[in-house]
Scaffold this motif. Structure first.
Motif, PDB file in Angstrom:
ATOM      1  N   ILE A  43       0.879  -1.349   0.058  1.00  0.00           N
ATOM      2  CA  ILE A  43       0.127   0.347  -0.206  1.00  0.00           C
ATOM      3  C   ILE A  43       0.863   1.245  -0.085  1.00  0.00           C
ATOM      4  O   ILE A  43       0.143   1.888  -0.747  1.00  0.00           O
ATOM      5  N   THR A  44       1.653   1.315   0.868  1.00  0.00           N
ATOM      6  CA  THR A  44       2.913   2.837   0.667  1.00  0.00           C
ATOM      7  C   THR A  44       3.738   2.354  -0.241  1.00  0.00           C
ATOM      8  O   THR A  44       3.629   3.810  -1.155  1.00  0.00           O
ATOM      9  N   SER A  45       3.888   1.420  -1.148  1.00  0.00           N
ATOM     10  CA  SER A  45       4.342   1.478  -2.757  1.00  0.00           C
ATOM     11  C   SER A  45       3.863   2.174  -3.210  1.00  0.00           C
ATOM     12  O   SER A  45       4.154   3.513  -4.049  1.00  0.00           O
ATOM     13  N   CYS A  46       2.831   1.560  -3.385  1.00  0.00           N
ATOM     14  CA  CYS A  46       1.434   2.334  -4.132  1.00  0.00           C
ATOM     15  C   CYS A  46       1.063   3.611  -3.776  1.00  0.00           C
ATOM     16  O   CYS A  46       0.878   4.497  -5.525  1.00  0.00           O
ATOM     17  N   THR A  47       1.026   4.141  -3.405  1.00  0.00           N
ATOM     18  CA  THR A  47       0.649   5.764  -3.135  1.00  0.00           C
ATOM     19  C   THR A  47       1.734   6.299  -2.578  1.00  0.00           C
ATOM     20  O   THR A  47       1.381   7.590  -3.900  1.00  0.00           O
ATOM     21  N   GLY A  48       3.301   6.331  -2.656  1.00  0.00           N
ATOM     22  CA  GLY A  48       4.194   6.867  -2.966  1.00  0.00           C
ATOM     23  C   GLY A  48       4.134   7.207  -4.022  1.00  0.00           C
ATOM     24  O   GLY A  48       4.014   8.460  -4.940  1.00  0.00           O
ATOM     25  N   TYR A  49       4.058   5.689  -5.219  1.00  0.00           N
ATOM     26  CA  TYR A  49       3.895   6.029  -6.583  1.00  0.00           C
ATOM     27  C   TYR A  49       2.771   6.872  -7.444  1.00  0.00           C
ATOM     28  O   TYR A  49       3.388   8.468  -7.954  1.00  0.00           O
ATOM     29  N   LEU A  50       1.883   7.132  -7.040  1.00  0.00           N
ATOM     30  CA  LEU A  50       0.274   7.704  -6.960  1.00  0.00           C
ATOM     31  C   LEU A  50       0.726   9.359  -7.030  1.00  0.00           C
ATOM     32  O   LEU A  50       0.612  10.343  -7.638  1.00  0.00           O
ATOM     33  N   VAL A  51       1.523   9.390  -5.354  1.00  0.00           N
ATOM     34  CA  VAL A  51       1.565  10.888  -5.259  1.00  0.00           C
ATOM     35  C   VAL A  51       2.319  11.527  -5.729  1.00  0.00           C
ATOM     36  O   VAL A  51       2.175  12.870  -6.299  1.00  0.00           O
ATOM     37  N   ALA A  52       3.685  10.898  -6.524  1.00  0.00           N
ATOM     38  CA  ALA A  52       5.487  11.252  -7.064  1.00  0.00           C
ATOM     39  C   ALA A  52       4.717  11.738  -8.602  1.00  0.00           C
ATOM     40  O   ALA A  52       4.710  12.622  -8.963  1.00  0.00           O
ATOM     41  N   GLU A  53       4.020  10.956  -9.059  1.00  0.00           N
ATOM     42  CA  GLU A  53       3.330  10.915 -10.253  1.00  0.00           C
ATOM     43  C   GLU A  53       1.941  12.147 -10.422  1.00  0.00           C
ATOM     44  O   GLU A  53       2.460  13.184 -10.970  1.00  0.00           O
ATOM     45  N   GLY A  54       1.607  12.325  -9.501  1.00  0.00           N
ATOM     46  CA  GLY A  54       0.743  13.432  -8.943  1.00  0.00           C
ATOM     47  C   GLY A  54       1.517  15.174  -8.654  1.00  0.00           C
ATOM     48  O   GLY A  54       1.326  15.842  -9.302  1.00  0.00           O
ATOM     49  N   LEU A  55       2.418  15.309  -8.191  1.00  0.00           N
ATOM     50  CA  LEU A  55       2.764  16.456  -8.030  1.00  0.00           C
ATOM     51  C   LEU A  55       3.817  16.578  -9.226  1.00  0.00           C
ATOM     52  O   LEU A  55       4.458  17.240  -9.754  1.00  0.00           O
ATOM     53  N   ILE A  56       4.696  15.039 -10.148  1.00  0.00           N
ATOM     54  CA  ILE A  56       4.857  16.200 -11.242  1.00  0.00           C
ATOM     55  C   ILE A  56       3.629  16.671 -12.420  1.00  0.00           C
ATOM     56  O   ILE A  56       4.054  18.083 -13.084  1.00  0.00           O
ATOM     57  N   ASP A  57       2.729  15.987 -12.055  1.00  0.00           N
ATOM     58  CA  ASP A  57       1.124  16.796 -12.902  1.00  0.00           C
ATOM     59  C   ASP A  57       1.565  18.202 -12.499  1.00  0.00           C
ATOM     60  O   ASP A  57       0.913  18.780 -13.911  1.00  0.00           O
ATOM     61  N   ILE A  58       1.613  18.129 -11.378  1.00  0.00           N
ATOM     62  CA  ILE A  58       0.831  19.545 -10.809  1.00  0.00           C
ATOM     63  C   ILE A  58       2.486  20.167 -11.236  1.00  0.00           C
ATOM     64  O   ILE A  58       1.699  21.790 -11.252  1.00  0.00           O
ATOM     65  N   LYS A  59       3.491  19.987 -10.672  1.00  0.00           N
ATOM     66  CA  LYS A  59       4.207  21.322 -11.563  1.00  0.00           C
ATOM     67  C   LYS A  59       3.748  20.909 -13.442  1.00  0.00           C
ATOM     68  O   LYS A  59       4.344  22.253 -13.794  1.00  0.00           O
TER      69      LYS A  59
END
Length: 87
Positions: A43-59
């Motif tokens: 769960i932590t790895s999936c959540t971390g990956y999604l958050v990281a991709e989301g931050l890149i998209d926001i930038k």
């Protein structure tokens, strides 16, 4: 062809490889009998990956909105800048 190359590059990204290794580690923990730590790793790895991709998209969205907001730049320059983004 460019989209296929982009997807292949995403599969080789550090975020994806680390997330995949944590999922594999979580599965091995579950098979070894440690259910709670294994599920936590997955769960932590999936959540971390999604958050990281989301931050890149926001930038990227912030960069695109700044290009649109700039009144000083030429329209052709803005088009070239916008074409360089791959969302």
């Amino acid at each position: 062809m460019n989209k296929k190359l982009s997807r292949f590059e995403n599969l080789l990204s550090r975020k994806f490889i680390i997330s995949l290794s944590c999922i594999i580690g979580g599965i091995s923990l579950i098979k070894a009998g440690s259910f709670i730590p294994g599920m936590g790793a997955i769960i932590t790895s999936c959540t971390g990956y999604l958050v990281a991709e989301g931050l890149i998209d926001i930038k990227n969205i912030e960069k695109i909105s700044n290009i649109y907001k700039s009144d000083k730049a030429d329209v052709s320059e803005n088009i070239e800048k916008l074409e360089s983004f791959d969302l």
